[in-house]
Scaffold this motif. Structure first.
Motif, PDB file in Angstrom:
ATOM      1  N   ILE A 188       0.853  -1.180   0.000  1.00  0.00           N
ATOM      2  CA  ILE A 188       0.000   0.000   0.000  1.00  0.00           C
ATOM      3  C   ILE A 188       0.887   1.227   0.000  1.00  0.00           C
ATOM      4  O   ILE A 188       1.658   1.439   0.941  1.00  0.00           O
ATOM      5  N   PRO A 189       0.843   2.046  -1.050  1.00  0.00           N
ATOM      6  CA  PRO A 189       1.723   3.217  -1.122  1.00  0.00           C
ATOM      7  C   PRO A 189       1.475   4.188   0.033  1.00  0.00           C
ATOM      8  O   PRO A 189       0.341   4.380   0.478  1.00  0.00           O
ATOM      9  N   SER A 190       2.532   4.778   0.530  1.00  0.00           N
ATOM     10  CA  SER A 190       2.411   5.829   1.539  1.00  0.00           C
ATOM     11  C   SER A 190       2.282   7.159   0.808  1.00  0.00           C
ATOM     12  O   SER A 190       3.163   7.539   0.034  1.00  0.00           O
ATOM     13  N   PRO A 191       1.187   7.908   1.041  1.00  0.00           N
ATOM     14  CA  PRO A 191       0.973   9.135   0.271  1.00  0.00           C
ATOM     15  C   PRO A 191       1.894  10.285   0.657  1.00  0.00           C
ATOM     16  O   PRO A 191       1.996  11.257  -0.076  1.00  0.00           O
ATOM     17  N   ASN A 192       2.579  10.162   1.795  1.00  0.00           N
ATOM     18  CA  ASN A 192       3.432  11.278   2.224  1.00  0.00           C
ATOM     19  C   ASN A 192       4.916  11.034   1.909  1.00  0.00           C
ATOM     20  O   ASN A 192       5.489  11.688   1.053  1.00  0.00           O
ATOM     21  N   ILE A 193       5.530  10.059   2.576  1.00  0.00           N
ATOM     22  CA  ILE A 193       6.968   9.891   2.392  1.00  0.00           C
ATOM     23  C   ILE A 193       7.326   9.405   0.992  1.00  0.00           C
ATOM     24  O   ILE A 193       8.376   9.755   0.453  1.00  0.00           O
ATOM     25  N   TRP A 194       6.467   8.613   0.344  1.00  0.00           N
ATOM     26  CA  TRP A 194       6.788   8.149  -1.008  1.00  0.00           C
ATOM     27  C   TRP A 194       6.855   9.321  -1.981  1.00  0.00           C
ATOM     28  O   TRP A 194       7.693   9.338  -2.879  1.00  0.00           O
ATOM     29  N   ARG A 195       5.954  10.282  -1.831  1.00  0.00           N
ATOM     30  CA  ARG A 195       5.871  11.404  -2.773  1.00  0.00           C
ATOM     31  C   ARG A 195       6.707  12.600  -2.337  1.00  0.00           C
ATOM     32  O   ARG A 195       7.179  13.366  -3.177  1.00  0.00           O
ATOM     33  N   TYR A 196       6.889  12.772  -1.023  1.00  0.00           N
ATOM     34  CA  TYR A 196       7.550  13.979  -0.510  1.00  0.00           C
ATOM     35  C   TYR A 196       8.590  13.612   0.554  1.00  0.00           C
ATOM     36  O   TYR A 196       8.477  14.033   1.709  1.00  0.00           O
ATOM     37  N   PRO A 197       9.606  12.852   0.202  1.00  0.00           N
ATOM     38  CA  PRO A 197      10.562  12.421   1.229  1.00  0.00           C
ATOM     39  C   PRO A 197      11.300  13.572   1.898  1.00  0.00           C
ATOM     40  O   PRO A 197      11.644  13.472   3.082  1.00  0.00           O
ATOM     41  N   GLY A 198      11.530  14.668   1.161  1.00  0.00           N
ATOM     42  CA  GLY A 198      12.213  15.800   1.763  1.00  0.00           C
ATOM     43  C   GLY A 198      11.385  16.464   2.845  1.00  0.00           C
ATOM     44  O   GLY A 198      11.891  16.805   3.926  1.00  0.00           O
ATOM     45  N   VAL A 199      10.099  16.649   2.589  1.00  0.00           N
ATOM     46  CA  VAL A 199       9.214  17.239   3.592  1.00  0.00           C
ATOM     47  C   VAL A 199       9.010  16.267   4.749  1.00  0.00           C
ATOM     48  O   VAL A 199       8.966  16.672   5.917  1.00  0.00           O
ATOM     49  N   TYR A 200       8.931  14.989   4.434  1.00  0.00           N
ATOM     50  CA  TYR A 200       8.757  14.000   5.498  1.00  0.00           C
ATOM     51  C   TYR A 200       9.975  13.968   6.420  1.00  0.00           C
ATOM     52  O   TYR A 200       9.856  13.671   7.607  1.00  0.00           O
ATOM     53  N   GLU A 201      11.137  14.290   5.883  1.00  0.00           N
ATOM     54  CA  GLU A 201      12.331  14.387   6.723  1.00  0.00           C
ATOM     55  C   GLU A 201      12.156  15.493   7.758  1.00  0.00           C
ATOM     56  O   GLU A 201      12.536  15.334   8.933  1.00  0.00           O
ATOM     57  N   ILE A 202      11.575  16.610   7.350  1.00  0.00           N
ATOM     58  CA  ILE A 202      11.279  17.690   8.302  1.00  0.00           C
ATOM     59  C   ILE A 202      10.321  17.190   9.369  1.00  0.00           C
ATOM     60  O   ILE A 202      10.497  17.462  10.570  1.00  0.00           O
TER      61      ILE A 202
END
Length: 243
Positions: A5-19
């Protein structure tokens, strides 16, 4: 083929998810609660759904070995690059990042003392194959931790309920209890460096409509946040391969 099941946050926005990773629980409430149940000093740790590997270096400062498992190839590469950049040679050598899924963990049976999964078993029901794999890989008396949202409390919990009204926290909690897991409620917080960071993280966690509403009504760079720490201890008398 194992369903992912794809993760809608870290899969698409890993840089923001790092924050987001850097800003969640700055007081270390979650780690302290896990350590109160089972410290991992000198033990073998498995991080399921390790993403870009954010938690791997922290575990490696004390653990004997750390395996991170991640199904999304770009995140596997990010995690491996993170590990390669660790200055401490001994800590770096203790970490191994492997491509794989929760339903088919690339780890031998009875080889792990502590399992960690943070926001990787979000909705409870449906993750039974992954929980069976956790039981397979744990040593006798080993402990598994799953960190999940507590949608019944906190400002963040109210945002979550409005965004996903079909989510039934009571059913999720009942599911974990049926599986033999214990629950501990924790109060943590988000604390972002800037308002721009806060807005960016909110926008990867919620739909555009809900993010607009949240940001219009909530000033500042922080929010109170409630989570569940679910834990499971493998039976001490159950024979496992491994140590």
């Amino acid at each position: 083929m194992t369903e992912i099941i794809p993760s809608p946050n870290i899969w698409r926005y890993p840089g923001v998810y790092e924050i987001e990773n850097r800003s969640v629980d700055p007081d270390g409430v979650i780690e302290a609660a896990m350590r109160a149940i089972r410290p991992w000093d000198g033990l073998d740790v498995l991080d399921i759904g390790c993403g870009s590997g954010y938690h791997l270096p922290g575990f490696a400062t004390a653990a004997a070995s750390v395996v991170g498992v991640e199904p999304h190839p770009p995140l596997v590469q990010l995690a491996r690059r993170r590990v390669a950049s660790i200055d401490d040679d001994e800590a770096r050598a203790r970490i191994d990042v492997r491509a794989g899924t929760a339903q088919q963990l690339p780890v031998p049976s009875g080889s792990i003392d502590v399992v960690h999964a943070r926001w990787a078993y979000f909705f409870g029901p449906g993750c039974e194959p992954g929980l069976a794999e956790i039981r397979r890989v744990l040593r006798r008396g080993g402990v598994a931790f799953v960190i999940d949202n507590d949608a019944t409390r906190s400002t963040f919990g109210s945002w979550f309920r409005r965004w996903l009204p079909t989510y039934d926290p009571a059913a999720v909690e009942a599911f974990w209890a049926r599986q033999g897991w214990s629950r501990r409620t924790l109060d943590i917080r988000w604390e972002m460096p800037t308002r721009a960071d806060f807005e960016a993280v909110v926008r990867i966690e919620f739909s555009a409509e809900h993010a607009d509403r949240i940001l219009a009504s909530h000033p500042g760079t922080s929010v109170d946040y409630a989570v569940n720490l679910f834990s499971y201890e493998a039976p001490k008398g159950l024979l496992r391969r491994g140590r």
